[in-house]
Scaffold this motif. Structure first.
Motif, short mmCIF file in Angstrom:
data_model
loop_
_atom_site.label_atom_id
_atom_site.label_comp_id
_atom_site.label_asym_id
_atom_site.label_seq_id
_atom_site.Cartn_x
_atom_site.Cartn_y
_atom_site.Cartn_z
N ARG A 64 1.02 -1.28 0.13
CA ARG A 64 0.09 0.03 -0.02
C ARG A 64 0.85 1.22 -0.16
O ARG A 64 0.70 2.27 -0.88
CB ARG A 64 -0.95 -0.01 1.20
CG ARG A 64 -2.18 -0.78 1.04
CD ARG A 64 -2.48 -1.36 2.52
NE ARG A 64 -1.58 -2.39 2.79
CZ ARG A 64 -1.63 -3.46 2.47
NH1 ARG A 64 -2.62 -3.99 1.76
NH2 ARG A 64 -0.73 -4.40 2.75
N THR A 65 1.77 1.24 0.94
CA THR A 65 2.52 2.55 1.11
C THR A 65 3.48 2.89 -0.17
O THR A 65 3.23 4.20 -0.65
CB THR A 65 3.43 2.55 2.39
OG1 THR A 65 2.54 2.01 3.40
CG2 THR A 65 4.01 3.89 2.62
N ARG A 116 11.49 4.17 3.95
CA ARG A 116 10.76 2.90 5.04
C ARG A 116 11.89 2.30 5.59
O ARG A 116 12.79 1.77 4.72
CB ARG A 116 9.85 2.07 4.30
CG ARG A 116 9.48 0.93 5.38
CD ARG A 116 8.33 0.20 4.77
NE ARG A 116 7.26 0.86 5.15
CZ ARG A 116 5.92 0.30 5.15
NH1 ARG A 116 5.76 -0.96 4.60
NH2 ARG A 116 4.86 0.95 5.23
N HIS A 144 4.70 5.54 11.59
CA HIS A 144 4.09 5.66 10.48
C HIS A 144 2.91 6.75 10.32
O HIS A 144 2.03 6.78 10.06
CB HIS A 144 3.27 4.34 10.07
CG HIS A 144 3.26 3.84 8.93
ND1 HIS A 144 3.27 4.72 7.60
CD2 HIS A 144 2.78 2.67 8.11
CE1 HIS A 144 2.96 4.27 6.60
NE2 HIS A 144 2.75 2.91 6.74
N GLN A 147 0.22 7.09 7.51
CA GLN A 147 -0.68 5.89 7.71
C GLN A 147 -1.70 6.67 8.86
O GLN A 147 -3.16 6.50 8.74
CB GLN A 147 -0.36 4.79 8.35
CG GLN A 147 -1.29 3.65 8.63
CD GLN A 147 -1.80 3.01 7.47
OE1 GLN A 147 -1.30 2.75 6.46
NE2 GLN A 147 -3.22 2.85 7.77
N ARG A 177 3.56 -0.27 14.48
CA ARG A 177 3.83 1.25 14.73
C ARG A 177 2.66 2.22 14.18
O ARG A 177 2.57 3.16 14.48
CB ARG A 177 4.90 1.47 13.53
CG ARG A 177 4.80 1.18 12.17
CD ARG A 177 5.99 0.90 11.37
NE ARG A 177 5.73 0.28 9.98
CZ ARG A 177 6.98 -0.16 9.37
NH1 ARG A 177 8.23 0.04 9.87
NH2 ARG A 177 6.52 -0.79 8.10
N THR A 178 1.52 1.68 13.37
CA THR A 178 0.28 2.20 12.84
C THR A 178 -0.47 2.80 14.37
O THR A 178 -0.83 3.86 14.35
CB THR A 178 -0.34 1.60 12.13
OG1 THR A 178 -1.01 0.69 12.84
CG2 THR A 178 0.32 1.02 10.90
N ARG A 239 -2.61 -6.82 12.72
CA ARG A 239 -1.92 -8.23 12.78
C ARG A 239 -0.86 -8.40 13.80
O ARG A 239 -0.30 -7.43 14.23
CB ARG A 239 -1.50 -8.73 11.20
CG ARG A 239 -0.21 -7.77 10.73
CD ARG A 239 0.34 -7.86 9.52
NE ARG A 239 1.37 -7.29 9.35
CZ ARG A 239 2.65 -7.39 9.41
NH1 ARG A 239 3.01 -8.69 9.91
NH2 ARG A 239 3.58 -6.50 9.21
N GLN A 241 3.05 -8.89 14.45
CA GLN A 241 3.98 -8.48 13.81
C GLN A 241 5.17 -9.67 13.79
O GLN A 241 6.16 -9.58 14.70
CB GLN A 241 4.65 -7.18 14.20
CG GLN A 241 3.67 -6.11 14.22
CD GLN A 241 3.78 -5.45 12.95
OE1 GLN A 241 4.47 -4.92 12.36
NE2 GLN A 241 2.32 -5.11 12.29
N PRO A 275 -4.83 -1.48 9.29
CA PRO A 275 -3.93 -0.90 8.18
C PRO A 275 -3.64 -1.79 6.97
O PRO A 275 -3.12 -1.36 6.13
CB PRO A 275 -2.79 -0.37 9.16
CG PRO A 275 -2.93 -1.53 10.20
CD PRO A 275 -4.28 -1.65 10.41
N LEU A 276 -3.77 -3.13 7.34
CA LEU A 276 -3.50 -4.15 6.36
C LEU A 276 -1.82 -4.21 6.17
O LEU A 276 -1.10 -3.22 6.32
CB LEU A 276 -4.41 -3.93 5.04
CG LEU A 276 -5.65 -3.67 5.12
CD1 LEU A 276 -6.31 -3.53 3.45
CD2 LEU A 276 -6.24 -4.93 5.42
N PRO A 277 -1.44 -5.18 5.91
CA PRO A 277 -1.96 -6.30 5.35
C PRO A 277 -2.57 -7.11 6.70
O PRO A 277 -2.16 -7.21 7.76
CB PRO A 277 -0.92 -7.27 4.99
CG PRO A 277 0.20 -6.80 5.63
CD PRO A 277 -0.01 -5.32 5.83
C1 NCD Z 1 1.66 -1.13 8.12
C2 NCD Z 1 2.93 -1.12 8.39
O1 NCD Z 1 3.84 -1.07 7.48
O2 NCD Z 1 3.44 -0.70 9.62
N1 NCD Z 1 1.19 -1.39 6.69
C3 NCD Z 1 0.82 -0.36 6.16
O3 NCD Z 1 1.68 0.34 5.77
N2 NCD Z 1 -0.54 -0.16 5.83
C4 NCD Z 1 1.01 -2.41 9.16
C5 NCD Z 1 1.63 -3.79 9.12
O4 NCD Z 1 2.57 -3.87 8.37
O5 NCD Z 1 1.05 -4.57 9.90
#
Ligand code: NCD
Length: 316
Positions: A64-65, A116, A144, A147, A177-178, A239, A241, A275-277
């Motif tokens: 996504r990002t 990132r 993040h 996000q 981190r979100t 999710r 991590q 935030p997915l995934p």
């Molecule tokens: C998140 C991230 O990278 O922190 N993904 C995102 O950018 N939407 C969430 C995650 O990886 O669980």
């Protein structure tokens, strides 16, 4: 910092509610233009940043990002240069430091670097040596911020307000981190209550809890899945991590997962975000529930990032 006048995006705390309001209005008008068929860049907005350059430097996986930043930039007429996985395909594999890489990239005169990185604080470090704005697209278990902006924008769009909401953050709150960045942003609003709901060993860090308490945000910490969710306005599921060492057994994971019977207890207007995934923490049957907003939430990311780029790269 080399040039303190640069408009870096490093942490969620830097955004004021007034700034967010402007970015949200811009994002909404950009969505309208794109939805009305302005995807070939024929109208005014589209090529406003023509010939500006974006470098995307990612040391961690992303869908996504990466896509949304890249497409946001291209819709605005920018050039985009991107590395698939900087850990493997850049000189980091030969032992180059982040600071050296950033200083070299700056010699190619990009207008912005989207970074990132697996280490917390990496974006700050990059900003110290960079002569162009840095966007933190995730730094380890740190933050993040873009996000969090799209998350708040989604809440505003769906509920019509951010003040006076009850939000329940579920899952891996220790290494995600979100949730940290979102908590920082929510602390800027009034009457917010945050329920942190996670297995004991993956609980939200005390630094965030203390920060929220200083800002007079109501906080509840639970190590079980709250069944009484009639008053919850937003479920923010995350999710586990695993790549950051978070581990829980399958049985416990199931206890924190969202399944249709739990969702039934939510009120009609409540929304479900992520935030997915996703892994197994939201069952796919929920995708058809009108409260499920996680795909729209991801889509909002592109418009928020377009709006941010326009702000960052417009004349000071
Ligand atoms: C998140 C991230 O990278 O922190 N993904 C995102 O950018 N939407 C969430 C995650 O990886 O669980």
């Amino acid at each position: 910092m080399k040039n303190s006048g640069l408009r870096h995006i490093l942490e969620a705390r830097q955004f004021t509610p007034e700034f967010m309001e402007k970015i949200f209005a811009e994002a909404s008008s950009l969505r309208e233009e794109v939805e009305n068929g302005n995807y070939h860049g024929l109208f005014k907005t589209a090529r406003e940043l023509e010939n500006r350059g974006m470098f995307i430097l990612f040391y961690e996986p992303s869908t996504r990002t990466r896509f949304s930043f890249s497409d946001a930039a291209q819709r605005l007429g920018m050039r985009v240069t991107s590395t698939e996985d900087a850990k493997i395909f850049s000189s980091v594999a030969k032992g180059e430091t982040l600071e050296d890489t950033i200083q070299v990239l700056c010699e190619y005169y990009p207008d912005v670097i989207v970074l990132r990185h697996h280490e917390t604080g990496a974006a700050m470090r990059a900003a110290k040596v960079s002569s162009v704005p840095i966007i933190n697209a995730g730094d380890g278990i740190g933050e993040h911020p873009t996000q969090a902006l799209l998350d708040i924008y989604t809440i505003q769009q769906c509920l019509g307000r951010i003040d006076d909401i009850n939000i329940m953050m579920i899952g891996d709150l220790l290494n995600g981190r979100t949730v940290r960045s979102l908590a920082y942003l929510l602390a800027k609003y009034k009457g917010v209550k945050i329920i942190f709901c996670s297995p004991k060993e993956l609980g939200m860090n005390q630094d965030i809890i203390s920060y929220l308490q200083r800002k007079e945000i109501k906080v509840e910490v639970l190590d079980y899945f709250l069944q009484d969710i009639e008053d919850v306005d937003v479920i923010y599921q995350t999710r586990i991590q695993k790549e950051r060492g978070s581990e829980i057994d399958d049985e416990l994971e199931k206890k924190f997962a969202l399944v249709p019977e739990k969702v039934k207890k939510l009120n009609q207007n409540a929304i479900i975000m992520h935030p997915l995934p996703r892994n197994n923490e939201i069952s796919t049957e929920i995708d058809f529930n009108p409260r499920a907003r996680y795909f729209r939430q991801a889509g909002n990311g592109m418009f928020i990032r377009m709006a941010l780029l326009k702000w960052m790269l417009s004349p000071l």
